[in-house]
Design a protein around this motif. Structure first.
Motif, PDB file in Angstrom:
ATOM      1  N   ASP A  85       0.927  -1.148   0.137  1.00  0.00           N
ATOM      2  CA  ASP A  85       0.070  -0.089   0.100  1.00  0.00           C
ATOM      3  C   ASP A  85       0.950   1.117  -0.058  1.00  0.00           C
ATOM      4  O   ASP A  85       0.498   2.282  -0.834  1.00  0.00           O
ATOM      5  CB  ASP A  85      -0.828  -0.035   1.237  1.00  0.00           C
ATOM      6  CG  ASP A  85      -2.111  -1.069   1.061  1.00  0.00           C
ATOM      7  OD1 ASP A  85      -2.317  -1.627   0.165  1.00  0.00           O
ATOM      8  OD2 ASP A  85      -2.465  -1.326   2.252  1.00  0.00           O
ATOM      9  N   TYR A  86       1.887   1.207   0.623  1.00  0.00           N
ATOM     10  CA  TYR A  86       2.809   2.448   0.899  1.00  0.00           C
ATOM     11  C   TYR A  86       3.584   2.638  -0.409  1.00  0.00           C
ATOM     12  O   TYR A  86       3.572   3.810  -1.185  1.00  0.00           O
ATOM     13  CB  TYR A  86       3.884   2.215   1.930  1.00  0.00           C
ATOM     14  CG  TYR A  86       3.377   2.226   3.278  1.00  0.00           C
ATOM     15  CD1 TYR A  86       2.725   3.193   3.848  1.00  0.00           C
ATOM     16  CD2 TYR A  86       3.431   0.968   3.910  1.00  0.00           C
ATOM     17  CE1 TYR A  86       1.995   3.081   5.154  1.00  0.00           C
ATOM     18  CE2 TYR A  86       3.227   1.026   5.415  1.00  0.00           C
ATOM     19  CZ  TYR A  86       2.518   1.995   6.007  1.00  0.00           C
ATOM     20  OH  TYR A  86       1.787   1.941   7.293  1.00  0.00           O
ATOM     21  N   ARG A  89       0.776   4.268  -2.981  1.00  0.00           N
ATOM     22  CA  ARG A  89       0.484   5.523  -2.305  1.00  0.00           C
ATOM     23  C   ARG A  89       1.440   6.488  -2.776  1.00  0.00           C
ATOM     24  O   ARG A  89       1.162   7.646  -3.204  1.00  0.00           O
ATOM     25  CB  ARG A  89       0.298   5.642  -0.687  1.00  0.00           C
ATOM     26  CG  ARG A  89      -0.246   6.887  -0.263  1.00  0.00           C
ATOM     27  CD  ARG A  89      -0.339   6.991   1.174  1.00  0.00           C
ATOM     28  NE  ARG A  89      -0.935   5.748   1.432  1.00  0.00           N
ATOM     29  CZ  ARG A  89      -0.853   5.267   2.978  1.00  0.00           C
ATOM     30  NH1 ARG A  89      -0.458   5.832   3.779  1.00  0.00           N
ATOM     31  NH2 ARG A  89      -1.800   4.277   3.130  1.00  0.00           N
TER      32      ARG A  89
END
Length: 135
Positions: A85-86, A89
């Motif tokens: 996710d990071y 993102r």
């Protein structure tokens, strides 16, 4: 993202008791792209990973890293399971980790290039803490 960030590098770590090895790996990571984002392990994550609280709080570690000229942005890493996710993102093109993690992040190669950089010999946070304790 900033328009100057065409090639984005991301890395993660606790960065407790900041030392020369940390600076060298971050500088090398930054040289691989236009921007470097650094995920700093939260205090709770550090307790889960290492079984001890960091010497410096997450707020202090975030501030130290944000003050480095080679770092373009910092964020709090709250879970190891959120790495994908990071990466998404922050639109990372390259994930950089120390070679003590070699092979452990290869499964992210479908999201970005994964690079393992060699660590500075004879420098580690554990060694620094042990040196301080024996003084």
């Amino acid at each position: 993202m900033n328009s100057k960030c065409k090639k984005i590098v991301i890395t993660f770590g606790t960065f407790d008791v900041f030392h020369l090895g940390h600076l060298r790996i971050l500088s090398r990571a930054r040289s691989m792209g236009d921007c470097l984002w650094v995920g700093v392990s939260s205090d709770a994550l550090n307790m889960a990973k290492k079984g001890r609280a960091p010497i410096y709080s997450e707020e202090e570690r975030l501030e130290i890293l944000a003050g480095l000229k080679c770092v373009d942005g910092v964020f709090l890493e709250e879970s190891l399971e959120l790495k994908a996710d990071y990466i998404k993102r922050y639109e990372a093109n390259i994930l950089v980790m120390g070679d003590d993690w070699k092979g452990k992040f290869d499964h992210y190669s479908d999201l970005c290039e994964v690079v393992y950089l060699s660590r500075t010999p004879s420098i580690s946070t554990t060694e620094v803490i042990e040196r301080i304790q024996t003084c």
